[in-house]
Write a protein that holds these residues in place. Structure first.
Motif, PDB file in Angstrom:
ATOM      1  N   ARG A 138       0.825  -1.198   0.000  1.00  0.00           N
ATOM      2  CA  ARG A 138       0.000   0.000   0.000  1.00  0.00           C
ATOM      3  C   ARG A 138       0.867   1.258   0.000  1.00  0.00           C
ATOM      4  N   VAL A 139       1.927   1.254   0.792  1.00  0.00           N
ATOM      5  CA  VAL A 139       2.849   2.384   0.835  1.00  0.00           C
ATOM      6  C   VAL A 139       3.624   2.490  -0.476  1.00  0.00           C
ATOM      7  N   GLY A 140       4.027   1.335  -1.012  1.00  0.00           N
ATOM      8  CA  GLY A 140       4.886   1.274  -2.189  1.00  0.00           C
ATOM      9  C   GLY A 140       6.251   0.766  -1.787  1.00  0.00           C
ATOM     10  N   PRO A 141       6.743  -0.329  -2.406  1.00  0.00           N
ATOM     11  CA  PRO A 141       8.013  -0.931  -1.961  1.00  0.00           C
ATOM     12  C   PRO A 141       9.192   0.032  -1.954  1.00  0.00           C
ATOM     13  N   ALA A 142       9.320   0.857  -2.986  1.00  0.00           N
ATOM     14  CA  ALA A 142      10.468   1.771  -3.036  1.00  0.00           C
ATOM     15  C   ALA A 142      10.385   2.806  -1.920  1.00  0.00           C
ATOM     16  N   ARG A 143       9.195   3.349  -1.707  1.00  0.00           N
ATOM     17  CA  ARG A 143       9.033   4.354  -0.652  1.00  0.00           C
ATOM     18  C   ARG A 143       9.208   3.732   0.724  1.00  0.00           C
ATOM     19  N   TRP A 144       8.737   2.504   0.890  1.00  0.00           N
ATOM     20  CA  TRP A 144       8.920   1.811   2.170  1.00  0.00           C
ATOM     21  C   TRP A 144      10.405   1.611   2.460  1.00  0.00           C
ATOM     22  N   ALA A 145      11.171   1.111   1.464  1.00  0.00           N
ATOM     23  CA  ALA A 145      12.595   0.854   1.673  1.00  0.00           C
ATOM     24  C   ALA A 145      13.341   2.135   2.019  1.00  0.00           C
ATOM     25  N   GLU A 146      12.983   3.247   1.382  1.00  0.00           N
ATOM     26  CA  GLU A 146      13.636   4.511   1.696  1.00  0.00           C
ATOM     27  C   GLU A 146      13.282   4.967   3.107  1.00  0.00           C
ATOM     28  N   ALA A 147      12.028   4.782   3.518  1.00  0.00           N
ATOM     29  CA  ALA A 147      11.635   5.149   4.875  1.00  0.00           C
ATOM     30  C   ALA A 147      12.365   4.299   5.908  1.00  0.00           C
ATOM     31  N   VAL A 148      12.575   3.014   5.606  1.00  0.00           N
ATOM     32  CA  VAL A 148      13.332   2.138   6.503  1.00  0.00           C
ATOM     33  C   VAL A 148      14.761   2.661   6.655  1.00  0.00           C
ATOM     34  N   ARG A 149      15.358   3.088   5.551  1.00  0.00           N
ATOM     35  CA  ARG A 149      16.723   3.631   5.610  1.00  0.00           C
ATOM     36  C   ARG A 149      16.767   4.872   6.505  1.00  0.00           C
ATOM     37  N   VAL A 150      15.824   5.794   6.304  1.00  0.00           N
ATOM     38  CA  VAL A 150      15.783   7.015   7.108  1.00  0.00           C
ATOM     39  C   VAL A 150      15.566   6.678   8.584  1.00  0.00           C
ATOM     40  N   ALA A 151      14.666   5.739   8.851  1.00  0.00           N
ATOM     41  CA  ALA A 151      14.379   5.354  10.232  1.00  0.00           C
ATOM     42  C   ALA A 151      15.593   4.721  10.893  1.00  0.00           C
ATOM     43  N   ALA A 152      16.326   3.879  10.163  1.00  0.00           N
ATOM     44  CA  ALA A 152      17.505   3.228  10.733  1.00  0.00           C
ATOM     45  C   ALA A 152      18.583   4.248  11.075  1.00  0.00           C
ATOM     46  N   HIS A 153      18.806   5.223  10.201  1.00  0.00           N
ATOM     47  CA  HIS A 153      19.808   6.247  10.486  1.00  0.00           C
ATOM     48  C   HIS A 153      19.426   7.050  11.725  1.00  0.00           C
ATOM     49  N   ALA A 154      18.145   7.383  11.852  1.00  0.00           N
ATOM     50  CA  ALA A 154      17.720   8.204  12.979  1.00  0.00           C
ATOM     51  C   ALA A 154      17.745   7.419  14.283  1.00  0.00           C
ATOM     52  N   THR A 155      17.081   6.269  14.300  1.00  0.00           N
ATOM     53  CA  THR A 155      16.931   5.548  15.570  1.00  0.00           C
ATOM     54  C   THR A 155      18.178   4.763  15.953  1.00  0.00           C
ATOM     55  N   CYS A 156      18.761   4.024  15.002  1.00  0.00           N
ATOM     56  CA  CYS A 156      19.906   3.156  15.334  1.00  0.00           C
ATOM     57  C   CYS A 156      21.209   3.938  15.398  1.00  0.00           C
ATOM     58  N   GLY A 157      21.299   5.043  14.652  1.00  0.00           N
ATOM     59  CA  GLY A 157      22.523   5.827  14.642  1.00  0.00           C
ATOM     60  C   GLY A 157      22.503   6.986  15.607  1.00  0.00           C
ATOM     61  N   ASP A 158      21.445   7.822  15.517  1.00  0.00           N
ATOM     62  CA  ASP A 158      21.377   9.030  16.336  1.00  0.00           C
ATOM     63  C   ASP A 158      20.555   8.860  17.604  1.00  0.00           C
ATOM     64  N   LEU A 159      19.904   7.721  17.766  1.00  0.00           N
ATOM     65  CA  LEU A 159      19.051   7.452  18.926  1.00  0.00           C
ATOM     66  C   LEU A 159      18.018   8.556  19.113  1.00  0.00           C
ATOM     67  N   ARG A 160      17.307   8.869  18.040  1.00  0.00           N
ATOM     68  CA  ARG A 160      16.219   9.842  18.078  1.00  0.00           C
ATOM     69  C   ARG A 160      15.149   9.377  17.104  1.00  0.00           C
ATOM     70  N   SER A 161      13.971   9.955  17.221  1.00  0.00           N
ATOM     71  CA  SER A 161      12.929   9.654  16.253  1.00  0.00           C
ATOM     72  C   SER A 161      13.260  10.340  14.936  1.00  0.00           C
ATOM     73  N   PRO A 162      12.748   9.856  13.800  1.00  0.00           N
ATOM     74  CA  PRO A 162      13.046  10.509  12.523  1.00  0.00           C
ATOM     75  C   PRO A 162      12.672  11.989  12.504  1.00  0.00           C
ATOM     76  N   SER A 163      11.639  12.370  13.244  1.00  0.00           N
ATOM     77  CA  SER A 163      11.242  13.777  13.294  1.00  0.00           C
ATOM     78  C   SER A 163      12.142  14.594  14.202  1.00  0.00           C
ATOM     79  N   GLY A 164      12.914  13.923  15.050  1.00  0.00           N
ATOM     80  CA  GLY A 164      13.786  14.624  15.979  1.00  0.00           C
ATOM     81  C   GLY A 164      13.123  15.054  17.263  1.00  0.00           C
TER      82      GLY A 164
END
Length: 510
Positions: free
Chosen positions: A363-389
């Motif tokens: 429903r989201v779209g595979p390409a858009r989902w994969a990009e959102a996963v990348r953004v989420a991983a950088h924010a939460t796993c790297g910076d320990l914050r939510s994607p919105s900050g």
């Protein structure tokens, strides 16, 4: 979500949360045994209730009651602190949901009205004068209910030729029935019912759950009516506001028409997303330390779960960990495309069976989902914050990353499986006395240039910037991190359609 939008929502929530207690119902009243209470609330003991403009809160403060909340006065006259706090939070959450474009949270729908096809056939065989006499002679509730059961075209035929004044009275009767009577609703009106269970994790109303919000629907086809109520477990020493936000978003989903058969990835993931947006301070949860070890819960645990091994097709509590992906999709930036609201709207039609997580990704779209996963991983796993900050997580979360996989070391590489549209973490470790250490990450079939943007690593001192070297992604460990002898390495899958097997190696010089 854009910074101005987040600031506006935070300001609205703060104003409502700070509203004078008198405007939210400073006291409470005992509940008579005959009063319609939410399912299971009676297990708490003799009940108290208090109303806000849109919510009705239920609790027990009777001495010795099994589900009495802390700080109760034993007479319902004063709201316990947790109840008063949740009263303000509920109104703030409702305003936040509406500002995000979701329907107003409403409780019980008007009662369902059965169709009466035989009566319709009889009336349509007679002339307008006789139809008018039959309807005028009927009880107001009966004729109002009958007209409410008709489709608009049927109603127009039945009322054709009926005198104008009688027609106006009949339509007024119909609207009265459609609104329902207080006695027809759980809690006595259309407020959303919030049950505060003082027993904590044991959960007398919903055993073993930190919260629950049943969505009961009636009606046929596209004409759906919704009833919802939320349960919050007031666990001692914990702020239940984020739990309330999660459960109230299920009410918004219910009012939107999203039923039980929607994928849990969408239902539970977006409810956690709303909790992180509506309650950024309460969402991370507390960290308990003692005896040389720490334990995490709430949003801190959600981050660790997401980074360690997130699979959109996973079961159990895995769908809850998708909250950061939904936040990365940012419905404020693309409200008509792939945001949370647009995704949920795709599950308004009942299928009769629970859909799998793949339906939400599609429903989201595979390409858009994969990009959102990348953004989420950088924010939460790297910076320990939510994607919105807006929410930050405890640094101790890093100690839990990589716990599910064998570590990569100087002696042996580790293979890190990453599900389609998912995330996985491993620990890269080295021995003492290292003068330099580099972690190399590669994956068959994925160019290092592509993989580099999907690799996240770092420690308390900061992030490690990935570089492409020799056909692999290289993470050169800074000198300040060498004494720690390990770093977590997180890989987000660049594809939402195929699994990935990443190899993690450690190269050390002394």
């Amino acid at each position: 979500m854009s910074a101005p939008r987040i600031a506006l929502l935070a300001a609205v929530a703060a104003l409502l949360a700070a509203a004078p207690a008198s405007s939210l119902g400073a006291g409470g009243v005992p509940v008579p045994a005959s009063f319609p209470a939410p399912d299971g609330a009676g297990a708490l003991g003799p009940l108290c209730r208090a109303d806000t403009p849109a919510f009705r809160l239920w609790w027990s403060d009777h001495p010795g009651a099994p589900g009495a909340v802390e700080g109760a006065d034993g007479s319902c006259a004063t709201q316990p602190p947790v109840v008063a706090g949740l009263a303000g939070a509920a109104e703030a959450h409702r305003a936040t949901a509406r500002a995000l474009g979701f329907p107003a949270m409403a409780g019980d729908a008007a009662p369902s009205i059965p169709a009466r096809p035989a009566l319709t056939r009889t009336l349509l065989r007679t002339g307008p004068a006789r139809r008018a006499r039959i309807l005028a002679a009927s009880a107001r509730a009966a004729r109002g209910g009958y007209l409410a059961s008709l489709r608009p075209a049927q109603r127009a035929r039945v009322l054709r030729g009926v005198p104008r004044r009688l027609r106006a009275r009949l339509l007024a009767d119909m609207r009265r029935v459609q609104r329902g009577r207080p006695a027809d609703f759980v809690g006595g009106d259309r407020r959303v019912d919030v049950v505060v269970d003082g027993t904590g994790a044991t959960g007398l109303v919903q055993p073993g759950q930190p919260g629950a919000s049943p969505c009961r629907t009636t009606g046929e086809g596209r004409a759906r009516f919704h009833a919802a109520w939320a349960v919050v477990l007031a666990q001692p020493g914990r702020d239940p506001r984020a739990v309330l936000a999660h459960e109230l978003f299920h009410v918004a989903q219910c009012n939107l028409g999203v039923g039980f058969d929607a994928p849990m990835l969408a239902r539970e993931g977006t409810a956690e997303w709303f909790a992180s947006v509506a309650e950024p301070a309460a969402f991370p949860g507390a960290v308990a330390s003692g005896g040389g070890s720490s334990s995490i819960g709430g949003g801190n645990a959600r981050v660790a779960s997401f980074c360690n091994g997130f699979d959109p097709a996973g079961t159990g509590t895995t769908p809850y960990a998708s909250w950061a992906v939904w936040q990365a999709l940012d419905p404020a930036a693309a409200p008509s495309a792939a945001g949370v609201r647009a995704a949920l709207l795709g599950f308004r039609t009942s299928t009769g069976t629970r859909l799998a997580g793949g339906a939400a990704v599609a429903r989201v779209g595979p390409a858009r989902w994969a990009e959102a996963v990348r953004v989420a991983a950088h924010a939460t796993c790297g910076d320990l914050r939510s994607p919105s900050g807006t929410a930050t997580f405890d640094p101790v979360v890093r100690d839990f990353l990589g716990a599910l996989r064998p570590p990569a070391s100087e002696a042996s590489a580790a293979t890190l499986p990453v599900a389609p549209g998912g995330v996985s973490s491993a620990t890269a470790a080295w021995g003492s006395g290292a003068a330099a250490a580099t972690v190399l990450v590669s994956a068959a079939g994925v160019p290092a240039e592509t993989l580099a943007a999907h690799v996240v690593s770092g420690g308390a001192e900061g992030r490690i910037a990935p570089v492409v070297r020799g056909g692999a992604v290289a993470l050169d460990v800074p000198a300040a991190m060498l004494a720690g002898r390990s770093v977590p390495v997180t890989v987000a899958n660049p594809s939402a359609g195929a699994p990935l097997a990443a190899e993690v190696r450690v190269v050390v010089s002394r």
